[in-house]
Design an enzyme around this catalytic site. Structure first.
Site, PDB file in Angstrom:
ATOM      1  N   TYR A 138      -8.972  -7.109 -62.063  1.00 18.49           N
ATOM      2  CA  TYR A 138      -9.869  -6.642 -61.001  1.00 18.49           C
ATOM      3  C   TYR A 138      -9.227  -5.439 -60.349  1.00 18.49           C
ATOM      4  O   TYR A 138      -8.189  -5.543 -59.698  1.00 18.49           O
ATOM      5  CB  TYR A 138     -10.099  -7.758 -59.980  1.00 18.49           C
ATOM      6  N   LYS A 166     -13.041  -5.970 -64.133  1.00 21.84           N
ATOM      7  CA  LYS A 166     -14.097  -5.579 -63.200  1.00 21.84           C
ATOM      8  C   LYS A 166     -13.653  -4.265 -62.577  1.00 21.84           C
ATOM      9  O   LYS A 166     -12.625  -4.198 -61.898  1.00 21.84           O
ATOM     10  CB  LYS A 166     -14.302  -6.638 -62.118  1.00 21.84           C
TER      11      LYS A 166
END
Length: 299
Positions: A138, A166
């Site tokens: 992330y 992400k």
């Protein structure tokens, strides 16, 4: 079955954590939210994380939330966010979530005591070896002030440390470079609503989106257009959400989003400190945006 990069595609809704009036977790509303998202066509669920108010939850609450999501999701993947700053805390969280049935975790880059690019590569290699479930990186540098270079991401994918990421980053040249170097080695997911269609057109496999709590179906339509190369059509459709996105992110997520969900007929309670309910100015913006979306029959 172990989650792989090839399994990750489409919409993964970054869900809010519903609270009761006393700010305890509302597990019934949570299960209903998961069910509603999957019925609308979401591929999977991303609980906890920033939208789920990770820092405001206790360790046990986080684990219980993941368990509720897993129970409600059936065979759909639940991939919770891990926002802990240190390795041991992140490892404890990841193991807790694995025990609760999570298919994988989305783990933020270490921040506060930020390391070098080599340090981050080694961090994720060690983390994957010990956590017991597949890991997605992330990256959200506007929150962490830490950016992971495309070459580092490529190396992490080749190491087997991550199966995806992400990307919550507005650096488009770096995104394009990451797609070139690592796009065939991992599943890259967009984490930014305004860039979602563009990211997908450039090769992202889907997205982790907070506004999908309210509008999952239109995001799936946008995804299908974008992945078929119809960027112009996807952006035109996305225009219907522009006012809502601007209003929802006027203040720190998820305060405005939770208020917007209430307007949409899906009350999920307020937020925990240090977050506060949105200001009157933001509430007015939310009302206006909701009226515009309603007139356009956005779903």
């Amino acid at each position: 079955m172990t989650l792989t990069k090839n399994d990750i595609t489409g919409l993964y809704t970054a869900i809010v954590t519903p609270f009761n009036s006393d700010k305890s977790v509302d597990h019934k509303a949570l299960a209903d939210l998961v069910t509603r998202q999957l019925a609308a066509g979401a591929t999977g669920i991303v609980p906890i994380g920033g939208t789920g108010e990770y820092p405001a939850l206790s360790r046990q609450e986080r684990k219980d939330i993941v368990k509720t999501c897993v129970d409600a999701a059936g065979t759909a993947p639940v991939i919770p966010g891990v926002l802990s700053t240190g390795f041991q805390d992140a490892l404890e969280a990841g193991r807790d979530f694995a025990q609760a049935g999570a298919a994988g975790v989305i783990t933020v880059t270490p921040y506060c005591a930020a390391g070098t690019q080599d340090g981050m590569r080694e961090y994720f290699a060690n983390y994957r070896n010990e956590v017991g479930v597949p890991v997605l990186l992330y990256e959200i540098p506007r929150r962490t002030t830490v950016s992971t270079k495309a070459e580092t991401i490529q190396a992490m994918a080749e190491d087997g440390s991550i199966i995806g990421m992400k990307c919550s980053n507005y650096d488009m040249p770096e995104f394009i470079k990451t797609m070139k170097l690592a796009g065939d080695k991992m599943a890259i997911l967009s984490g930014e609503e305004p860039l979602f269609a563009t990211h997908v057109t450039l090769g992202a496999k889907g997205g982790v989106l907070a506004s999908a709590n309210v509008y999952p179906k239109i995001w799936i339509e946008i995804f299908n257009l974008a992945r078929n190369g119809k960027l112009h059509e996807a952006l035109n459709l996305q225009k219907q959400l522009d006012n809502a996105i601007d209003a929802i992110f006027r203040e720190t997520n998820p305060g405005p989003l939770k208020k917007y969900m209430e307007m949409a007929g899906h009350p999920v309670g307020g937020v925990r400190l240090p977050l506060e309910d949105p200001s009157e100015v933001t509430i007015n913006a939310l009302k206006s945006a909701f009226d515009v979306a309603s007139l356009a029959n956005v779903a």
